[in-house]
Design a protein around this motif. Structure first.
Motif, PDB file in Angstrom:
ATOM      1  N   GLY A 146      -5.091   9.633  -4.244  1.00 19.14           N
ATOM      2  CA  GLY A 146      -4.293   9.300  -5.410  1.00 19.14           C
ATOM      3  C   GLY A 146      -5.123   9.126  -6.671  1.00 19.14           C
ATOM      4  N   SER A 147      -4.445   8.697  -7.733  1.00 23.39           N
ATOM      5  CA  SER A 147      -5.078   8.553  -9.038  1.00 23.39           C
ATOM      6  C   SER A 147      -4.744   7.207  -9.667  1.00 23.39           C
ATOM      7  N   LEU A 148      -5.640   6.753 -10.507  1.00 26.63           N
ATOM      8  CA  LEU A 148      -5.429   5.565 -11.326  1.00 26.63           C
ATOM      9  C   LEU A 148      -6.114   5.799 -12.661  1.00 26.63           C
ATOM     10  N   ARG A 149      -5.623   5.140 -13.694  1.00 27.90           N
ATOM     11  CA  ARG A 149      -6.308   5.167 -14.978  1.00 27.90           C
ATOM     12  C   ARG A 149      -6.588   3.739 -15.422  1.00 27.90           C
ATOM     13  N   LEU A 150      -7.849   3.454 -15.615  1.00 24.68           N
ATOM     14  CA  LEU A 150      -8.273   2.161 -16.120  1.00 24.68           C
ATOM     15  C   LEU A 150      -8.396   2.225 -17.640  1.00 24.68           C
ATOM     16  N   SER A 151      -8.096   1.101 -18.268  1.00 29.21           N
ATOM     17  CA  SER A 151      -8.251   0.985 -19.706  1.00 29.21           C
ATOM     18  C   SER A 151      -9.111  -0.220 -20.034  1.00 29.21           C
ATOM     19  N   GLN A 177     -10.174   7.785 -16.117  1.00 27.20           N
ATOM     20  CA  GLN A 177      -9.206   8.473 -15.269  1.00 27.20           C
ATOM     21  C   GLN A 177      -9.855   8.764 -13.936  1.00 27.20           C
ATOM     22  N   MET A 178      -9.268   8.245 -12.873  1.00 22.76           N
ATOM     23  CA  MET A 178      -9.842   8.390 -11.546  1.00 22.76           C
ATOM     24  C   MET A 178      -8.900   9.210 -10.674  1.00 22.76           C
ATOM     25  N   ASN A 179      -9.348  10.360 -10.253  1.00 21.76           N
ATOM     26  CA  ASN A 179      -8.559  11.244  -9.402  1.00 21.76           C
ATOM     27  C   ASN A 179      -9.226  11.398  -8.041  1.00 21.76           C
ATOM     28  N   SER A 180      -8.470  11.887  -7.080  1.00 21.61           N
ATOM     29  CA  SER A 180      -8.993  12.133  -5.731  1.00 21.61           C
ATOM     30  C   SER A 180      -9.724  10.904  -5.200  1.00 21.61           C
ATOM     31  N   VAL A 222      -9.802  -2.299  -7.907  1.00 19.53           N
ATOM     32  CA  VAL A 222      -9.232  -1.046  -7.424  1.00 19.53           C
ATOM     33  C   VAL A 222      -9.387  -1.015  -5.910  1.00 19.53           C
ATOM     34  N   THR A 223      -8.286  -0.855  -5.210  1.00 20.94           N
ATOM     35  CA  THR A 223      -8.297  -0.782  -3.755  1.00 20.94           C
ATOM     36  C   THR A 223      -7.706   0.548  -3.322  1.00 20.94           C
ATOM     37  N   VAL A 224      -8.476   1.309  -2.564  1.00 20.37           N
ATOM     38  CA  VAL A 224      -8.026   2.611  -2.086  1.00 20.37           C
ATOM     39  C   VAL A 224      -7.859   2.531  -0.580  1.00 20.37           C
ATOM     40  N   SER A 225      -6.639   2.728  -0.134  1.00 20.56           N
ATOM     41  CA  SER A 225      -6.363   2.645   1.295  1.00 20.56           C
ATOM     42  C   SER A 225      -6.477   4.025   1.945  1.00 20.56           C
ATOM     43  N   SER A 226      -6.875   4.019   3.207  1.00 21.29           N
ATOM     44  CA  SER A 226      -7.063   5.295   3.922  1.00 21.29           C
ATOM     45  C   SER A 226      -5.786   5.732   4.610  1.00 21.29           C
TER      46      SER A 226
END
Length: 121
Positions: free
Chosen positions: A15-20, A78-81, A117-121
Motif C-alpha cells: 500500500g501507500s501513505l503520504r506523510l506531511s 510519498q511512500m509506495n509499495s 507508520v505500521t505496515v502489516s504483512s
C-alpha cells in the motif's frame, strides 16, 4: 520554527501513505528519517531548499518520493509499495542554515515529533 509531522497510520504491505511535515516558518534543507523498534534512527530522504535536488537511502529509492511546497512551508514523503520493514516512527527534519539535501543528522537543527507508520504483512 517548529515542525509538525502527520500522515502516519496502518497500511497493508504494498500500500501507500503520504506523510506531511509543516514548518511554522521558513526552512532550508528538509529531510525524513525513521527509527524502527530496537534500531537506530536512519536517513530516508532529503530535499534541498528549492526542491530541485533530492537524495534517497538505497532502501527506499524507487518507492519513496520527497517533495516540498515552499508556499505552504510543507515537505511531503510519498511512500509506495510499502513493506513490513518500513514500519517505524518517521521524523521530519529541517535546517535553518543548510540549503543542500543532506543525509547527515548533524545538518538539521529542527525535528518534528514523529509519526508512526505500521505496515502489516
Amino acid at each position: 520554527v517548529q515542525l509538525q509531522a502527520s500522515g502516519g497510520g496502518l497500511v497493508q504491505a504494498g500500500g501507500s501513505l503520504r506523510l506531511s511535515c509543516t514548518a511554522s516558518g521558513r526552512t532550508y534543507a528538509m529531510g525524513w528519517f525513521r527509527q524502527a523498534p530496537g534500531k537506530e534512527r536512519e536517513f530516508i530522504a532529503a530535499i534541498n531548499w528549492a526542491g530541485g535536488s533530492t537524495y534517497y537511502a538505497d532502501s527506499v529509492k524507487g518507492r519513496f518520493t520527497i517533495s516540498r511546497d515552499n508556499a505552504k512551508n510543507t515537505v511531503y514523503l510519498q511512500m509506495n509499495s510499502l513493506k513490513p520493514e518500513d514500519t517505524a516512527v518517521y521524523y521530519c527534519a529541517g535546517s535553518l542554515t543548510y540549503a543542500s539535501s543532506s543525509a547527515s543528522e548533524t545538518d538539521y537543527n529542527l525535528w518534528g515529533q514523529g509519526t508512526l507508520v505500521t505496515v502489516s504483512s
